[in-house]
Design a protein around this motif. Structure first.
Motif, PDB file in Angstrom:
ATOM      1  N   MET A   1       0.877  -1.163   0.000  1.00  0.00           N
ATOM      2  CA  MET A   1       0.000   0.000   0.000  1.00  0.00           C
ATOM      3  C   MET A   1       0.914   1.212   0.000  1.00  0.00           C
ATOM      4  SD  MET A   1      -2.809  -1.223   2.844  1.00  0.00           S
ATOM      5  CE  MET A   1      -3.797   0.270   2.684  1.00  0.00           C
ATOM      6  N   GLY A   2       1.112   1.787  -1.167  1.00  0.00           N
ATOM      7  CA  GLY A   2       2.102   2.844  -1.280  1.00  0.00           C
ATOM      8  C   GLY A   2       3.482   2.283  -1.036  1.00  0.00           C
ATOM      9  N   GLN A   3       4.160   2.791  -0.006  1.00  0.00           N
ATOM     10  CA  GLN A   3       5.518   2.353   0.308  1.00  0.00           C
ATOM     11  C   GLN A   3       5.571   1.387   1.489  1.00  0.00           C
ATOM     12  OE1 GLN A   3       8.149   3.271  -1.691  1.00  0.00           O
ATOM     13  NE2 GLN A   3       6.463   4.120  -2.922  1.00  0.00           N
ATOM     14  N   ARG A   4       4.457   0.870   1.918  1.00  0.00           N
ATOM     15  CA  ARG A   4       4.460  -0.020   3.076  1.00  0.00           C
ATOM     16  C   ARG A   4       3.736  -1.311   2.758  1.00  0.00           C
ATOM     17  NH1 ARG A   4      -0.616   1.059   5.795  1.00  0.00           N
ATOM     18  NH2 ARG A   4      -1.645   2.828   4.780  1.00  0.00           N
ATOM     19  N   GLU A   5       4.032  -2.330   3.553  1.00  0.00           N
ATOM     20  CA  GLU A   5       3.407  -3.626   3.392  1.00  0.00           C
ATOM     21  C   GLU A   5       2.249  -3.779   4.372  1.00  0.00           C
ATOM     22  OE1 GLU A   5       6.446  -6.964   1.717  1.00  0.00           O
ATOM     23  OE2 GLU A   5       6.560  -6.517   3.863  1.00  0.00           O
ATOM     24  N   ALA A   6       1.253  -4.540   3.971  1.00  0.00           N
ATOM     25  CA  ALA A   6       0.113  -4.828   4.847  1.00  0.00           C
ATOM     26  C   ALA A   6      -0.185  -6.322   4.801  1.00  0.00           C
ATOM     27  CB  ALA A   6      -1.113  -4.031   4.419  1.00  0.00           C
ATOM     28  N   TYR A   7      -0.491  -6.865   5.958  1.00  0.00           N
ATOM     29  CA  TYR A   7      -0.794  -8.298   6.079  1.00  0.00           C
ATOM     30  C   TYR A   7      -2.204  -8.590   5.562  1.00  0.00           C
ATOM     31  CZ  TYR A   7      -2.207 -12.658   8.345  1.00  0.00           C
ATOM     32  OH  TYR A   7      -2.699 -13.926   8.592  1.00  0.00           O
ATOM     33  N   VAL A   8      -2.334  -9.672   4.821  1.00  0.00           N
ATOM     34  CA  VAL A   8      -3.640 -10.130   4.345  1.00  0.00           C
ATOM     35  C   VAL A   8      -3.809 -11.599   4.719  1.00  0.00           C
ATOM     36  CG1 VAL A   8      -5.159 -10.480   2.367  1.00  0.00           C
ATOM     37  CG2 VAL A   8      -3.516  -8.583   2.352  1.00  0.00           C
ATOM     38  N   GLY A   9      -4.773 -11.875   5.557  1.00  0.00           N
ATOM     39  CA  GLY A   9      -5.158 -13.259   5.834  1.00  0.00           C
ATOM     40  C   GLY A   9      -6.409 -13.596   5.044  1.00  0.00           C
ATOM     41  N   VAL A  10      -6.493 -14.811   4.548  1.00  0.00           N
ATOM     42  CA  VAL A  10      -7.676 -15.240   3.799  1.00  0.00           C
ATOM     43  C   VAL A  10      -8.270 -16.442   4.506  1.00  0.00           C
ATOM     44  CG1 VAL A  10      -8.620 -15.999   1.596  1.00  0.00           C
ATOM     45  CG2 VAL A  10      -6.666 -14.431   1.637  1.00  0.00           C
ATOM     46  N   LYS A  11      -9.501 -16.292   4.936  1.00  0.00           N
ATOM     47  CA  LYS A  11     -10.233 -17.363   5.603  1.00  0.00           C
ATOM     48  C   LYS A  11     -11.381 -17.794   4.708  1.00  0.00           C
ATOM     49  CE  LYS A  11      -9.175 -15.342  10.147  1.00  0.00           C
ATOM     50  NZ  LYS A  11      -8.320 -16.407  10.682  1.00  0.00           N
ATOM     51  N   THR A  12     -11.937 -18.966   4.980  1.00  0.00           N
ATOM     52  CA  THR A  12     -13.022 -19.449   4.132  1.00  0.00           C
ATOM     53  C   THR A  12     -14.028 -20.256   4.934  1.00  0.00           C
ATOM     54  OG1 THR A  12     -13.522 -20.539   2.019  1.00  0.00           O
ATOM     55  CG2 THR A  12     -11.938 -21.639   3.455  1.00  0.00           C
ATOM     56  N   LEU A  13     -15.201 -20.373   4.339  1.00  0.00           N
ATOM     57  CA  LEU A  13     -16.310 -21.138   4.921  1.00  0.00           C
ATOM     58  C   LEU A  13     -17.251 -21.488   3.784  1.00  0.00           C
ATOM     59  CD1 LEU A  13     -18.122 -21.770   7.642  1.00  0.00           C
ATOM     60  CD2 LEU A  13     -19.247 -19.664   7.010  1.00  0.00           C
ATOM     61  N   LYS A  14     -17.765 -22.692   3.787  1.00  0.00           N
ATOM     62  CA  LYS A  14     -18.750 -23.086   2.781  1.00  0.00           C
ATOM     63  C   LYS A  14     -20.099 -23.286   3.461  1.00  0.00           C
ATOM     64  CE  LYS A  14     -19.547 -26.196  -1.134  1.00  0.00           C
ATOM     65  NZ  LYS A  14     -18.992 -27.308  -1.953  1.00  0.00           N
ATOM     66  N   MET A  15     -21.126 -22.657   2.900  1.00  0.00           N
ATOM     67  CA  MET A  15     -22.459 -22.746   3.491  1.00  0.00           C
ATOM     68  C   MET A  15     -23.498 -22.629   2.379  1.00  0.00           C
ATOM     69  SD  MET A  15     -23.939 -20.599   6.749  1.00  0.00           S
ATOM     70  CE  MET A  15     -24.076 -19.037   5.879  1.00  0.00           C
TER      71      MET A  15
ATOM     72  N   GLY B   1     -18.228   7.384  -0.735  1.00  0.00           N
ATOM     73  CA  GLY B   1     -16.823   7.151  -0.442  1.00  0.00           C
ATOM     74  C   GLY B   1     -15.945   8.285  -0.937  1.00  0.00           C
ATOM     75  N   TRP B   2     -15.491   9.125  -0.022  1.00  0.00           N
ATOM     76  CA  TRP B   2     -14.689  10.302  -0.367  1.00  0.00           C
ATOM     77  C   TRP B   2     -13.326  10.221   0.298  1.00  0.00           C
ATOM     78  CZ3 TRP B   2     -16.608  14.102  -3.613  1.00  0.00           C
ATOM     79  CH2 TRP B   2     -17.986  14.083  -3.854  1.00  0.00           C
ATOM     80  N   ALA B   3     -12.303  10.733  -0.397  1.00  0.00           N
ATOM     81  CA  ALA B   3     -10.960  10.783   0.177  1.00  0.00           C
ATOM     82  C   ALA B   3     -10.151  11.860  -0.531  1.00  0.00           C
ATOM     83  CB  ALA B   3     -10.265   9.431   0.037  1.00  0.00           C
ATOM     84  N   LYS B   4      -9.087  12.319   0.135  1.00  0.00           N
ATOM     85  CA  LYS B   4      -8.167  13.242  -0.511  1.00  0.00           C
ATOM     86  C   LYS B   4      -7.426  12.524  -1.631  1.00  0.00           C
ATOM     87  CE  LYS B   4      -7.424  15.958   3.709  1.00  0.00           C
ATOM     88  NZ  LYS B   4      -6.427  16.408   4.722  1.00  0.00           N
ATOM     89  N   LYS B   5      -6.961  13.288  -2.617  1.00  0.00           N
ATOM     90  CA  LYS B   5      -6.324  12.664  -3.782  1.00  0.00           C
ATOM     91  C   LYS B   5      -5.036  11.932  -3.415  1.00  0.00           C
ATOM     92  CE  LYS B   5      -3.708  16.666  -5.534  1.00  0.00           C
ATOM     93  NZ  LYS B   5      -3.505  17.546  -6.716  1.00  0.00           N
ATOM     94  N   SER B   6      -4.457  12.267  -2.262  1.00  0.00           N
ATOM     95  CA  SER B   6      -3.235  11.583  -1.825  1.00  0.00           C
ATOM     96  C   SER B   6      -3.460  10.101  -1.561  1.00  0.00           C
ATOM     97  CB  SER B   6      -2.675  12.245  -0.562  1.00  0.00           C
ATOM     98  OG  SER B   6      -3.644  12.229   0.479  1.00  0.00           O
ATOM     99  N   ILE B   7      -4.735   9.685  -1.453  1.00  0.00           N
ATOM    100  CA  ILE B   7      -5.008   8.268  -1.220  1.00  0.00           C
ATOM    101  C   ILE B   7      -4.556   7.424  -2.407  1.00  0.00           C
ATOM    102  CG2 ILE B   7      -7.357   8.133  -2.201  1.00  0.00           C
ATOM    103  CD1 ILE B   7      -8.127   6.426   0.253  1.00  0.00           C
ATOM    104  N   LEU B   8      -4.512   8.009  -3.584  1.00  0.00           N
ATOM    105  CA  LEU B   8      -4.137   7.235  -4.771  1.00  0.00           C
ATOM    106  C   LEU B   8      -2.720   6.680  -4.656  1.00  0.00           C
ATOM    107  CD1 LEU B   8      -5.833   9.414  -7.532  1.00  0.00           C
ATOM    108  CD2 LEU B   8      -6.590   7.191  -6.676  1.00  0.00           C
ATOM    109  N   PRO B   9      -1.689   7.501  -4.399  1.00  0.00           N
ATOM    110  CA  PRO B   9      -0.366   6.904  -4.218  1.00  0.00           C
ATOM    111  C   PRO B   9      -0.153   6.265  -2.849  1.00  0.00           C
ATOM    112  CG  PRO B   9      -0.211   9.295  -4.046  1.00  0.00           C
ATOM    113  CD  PRO B   9      -1.627   8.983  -4.447  1.00  0.00           C
ATOM    114  N   GLU B  10      -0.741   6.843  -1.797  1.00  0.00           N
ATOM    115  CA  GLU B  10      -0.427   6.399  -0.443  1.00  0.00           C
ATOM    116  C   GLU B  10      -1.095   5.089  -0.061  1.00  0.00           C
ATOM    117  OE1 GLU B  10      -1.424   9.664   2.070  1.00  0.00           O
ATOM    118  OE2 GLU B  10       0.210  10.950   1.314  1.00  0.00           O
ATOM    119  N   VAL B  11      -2.284   4.818  -0.607  1.00  0.00           N
ATOM    120  CA  VAL B  11      -3.002   3.578  -0.289  1.00  0.00           C
ATOM    121  C   VAL B  11      -3.066   2.658  -1.502  1.00  0.00           C
ATOM    122  CG1 VAL B  11      -5.247   2.595   0.359  1.00  0.00           C
ATOM    123  CG2 VAL B  11      -4.350   4.579   1.586  1.00  0.00           C
ATOM    124  N   PHE B  12      -3.520   3.189  -2.618  1.00  0.00           N
ATOM    125  CA  PHE B  12      -3.722   2.345  -3.792  1.00  0.00           C
ATOM    126  C   PHE B  12      -2.436   2.084  -4.576  1.00  0.00           C
ATOM    127  CE2 PHE B  12      -8.031   4.158  -3.156  1.00  0.00           C
ATOM    128  CZ  PHE B  12      -8.699   2.964  -2.945  1.00  0.00           C
TER     129      PHE B  12
END
Length: 480
Positions: A65-79, A170-181
């Motif tokens: 996310m930008g210049q930093r890493e973020a952890y993603v866990g993926v869980k599942t369930l069937k129903m 859903g609103w955000a400052k334009k800095s979200i584009l490089p910093e998050v996305f």
């Protein structure tokens, strides 16, 4: 036809409104009709224990996310034959006060959108079509084009966005584009995500999706006008060739007067007179109204807000109470102005007005089954589910002719005898009260007509079968 259905909430795991109901019911019906559909949502730690105990982690990874890493866990369930995936990150989804409404919501759901896209390769499920819902997931179509177009497997994925309520964008400052996305500003323009000098998630989804759907045909037209477009009507008009309106359904297994264990007596189209009478008496007793089978009981199950037309009820309730024998039961929470007004009516008219300022799903079902009329005078209503549930239980809705209410409620026609409820055209207290008095007159004076309307309401098909077929036809039109 491999489809990934992306949502920020899904019943029975999480639900704050109609999106949760739709996400819980539509994929199940799509699965029944042969679609390989899978659902992905955040793993909020508020998940009910009975489901959390069944969830299994299948993988985890990190994304940038930008210049930093973020952890993603993926869980599942069937129903119910459907595979559900849950994106886990405690920093974003372990929140104490509900699913939404935090200062970093843009970042939270930006992370979720990135995680969903990167998850597809991790779990080896590359869909033919990705179906996103509302602003929380609306950046996925844009990201597939702007950030992930270099991945060959993603290039042919078709993209559908469903707008459940255009008020939430859903609103955000334009800095979200490089910093998050982690993107540049190539999409920050009037035909991209820029709106009023900010990033508008929903606008981005509209401009980068292949099709846009809304939850009723009438709402699809209304949001292309300044009155109902909440500032995005021009964007929608520019994309009008993409827009489709498909009415929602309701869960026929959960909302079934023949089997519902939450009501006092079960009934069907042949036995509704006795069944509804027993439920009416049980409802009157439970909420402290006078137990009287002959007075019209008016039910409300709603958020107590101006969008839901509570101003019309609060404006006219005292007049109706003073000039008729009607009883009211109101269940819900919302604007303190309406909560306090309804508490006042309960104090002023004991035994005739109940203000239950809370939410209780069991009581809601009893109101659907035990009331004579269901009041839903919304100022605007993308689709609405309550009016369909009330008809399923033989309680005639009285609605404002707007959005999905117009598409589902056929007002009584005194000449043909057709109809499954009542409606008023102009959003004002006078029209609302006049139609309400007319409905109560029919209740008292023409029980034969009343019973016929109940039978019409109970036999109107509001299941998910036809809407699911409409979605499948739409999907097929994109896939060729």
């Amino acid at each position: 036809m491999k489809t990934l259905f992306v949502t920020s909430e899904c019943a029975p795991f999480y639900k704050t409104g109609g999106l949760g109901d739709v996400a819980g019911a539509l994929p199940k019906e799509l699965k029944k009709q042969g679609v390989d559909v899978r659902v992905v949502m955040p793993y909020y730690t508020s998940m009910p224990v009975q489901y959390a105990e069944q969830v299994e982690e299948i993988t985890h990874f990190y994304l940038f996310m930008g210049q930093r890493e973020a952890y993603v866990g993926v869980k599942t369930l069937k129903m119910d034959g459907v595979i559900y995936y849950f994106i886990d990150n405690h920093d974003y989804f372990d929140r104490p006060d509900g699913l939404y409404g935090y200062e970093d919501d843009g970042e939270r759901f930006g992370f979720f959108d990135l995680a969903v896209i990167e998850m597809m390769q991790q779990i080896d499920f590359i869909p033919d079509l990705i179906h996103v819902n509302d602003w929380q997931t609306a950046m996925i179509p844009l990201l597939l084009v702007d950030r992930y177009s270099w991945i060959d497997a993603y290039r042919d994925i078709r993209k559908v966005l469903t707008i459940h309520n255009i008020r939430f964008q859903g609103w955000a400052k334009k800095s979200i584009l490089p910093e998050v996305f982690g993107t540049g500003f190539s999409t920050y323009h009037l035909n991209g995500v820029m709106h009023n000098d900010m990033v508008n998630f929903l606008k981005g989804g509209m401009n980068f999706s292949d099709l846009i759907t809304t939850v009723s045909p009438s709402y699809a037209g209304e949001i292309q006008t300044p009155a109902f477009g909440d500032g995005l009507d021009g964007v929608l008009r520019a994309n009008h060739m993409k827009i489709r309106g498909i009415i929602n359904g309701i869960d026929y297994e959960k909302n079934n007067p023949r089997t519902d264990s939450r009501i006092a007596a079960n009934y069907n189209t042949k036995t509704f007179k006795k069944g509804k009478a027993k439920n009416k008496a049980a409802l009157q007793k439970r909420v402290g109204l006078q137990v009287n089978p002959f007075v019209p009981l008016l039910g409300v199950v709603s958020r107590l807000t101006d969008q839901k037309g509570m101003q019309l009820i609060s404006e006219k309730a005292e007049e109706i109470l003073n000039t008729t024998d009607a009883q009211f039961v109101v269940l819900g929470t919302g604007d303190p102005v309406f909560e306090n007004a309804f508490r006042y009516f309960e104090h002023r008219y004991p035994g005739r007005f109940c203000a239950y300022i809370d939410f209780d799903t069991d009581l809601a079902q009893l109101i659907y089954a035990g009331s004579d009329l269901f009041l839903m005078p919304s100022a605007f209503e993308p689709c609405g589910l309550s009016q369909m549930i009330s008809m399923r239980y033989g309680t005639l809705p009285l609605v404002h002719e707007i959005g999905g209410l117009r598409d589902t409620v056929q007002p009584y026609n005194q000449f043909s005898g057709d109809g499954n409820g009542f409606s008023f055209a102009h959003f004002d207290g006078i029209d609302f009260a006049n139609v309400l008095r007319y409905a109560m007159w029919l209740y008292h004076e023409r029980q034969d007509i009343w019973d016929a309307l109940i039978e019409h309401a109970m036999t109107t098909d509001f299941s998910w079968q036809q809407p699911a077929q409409d979605y499948i036809q739409m999907y097929q039109s994109l896939l060729g």
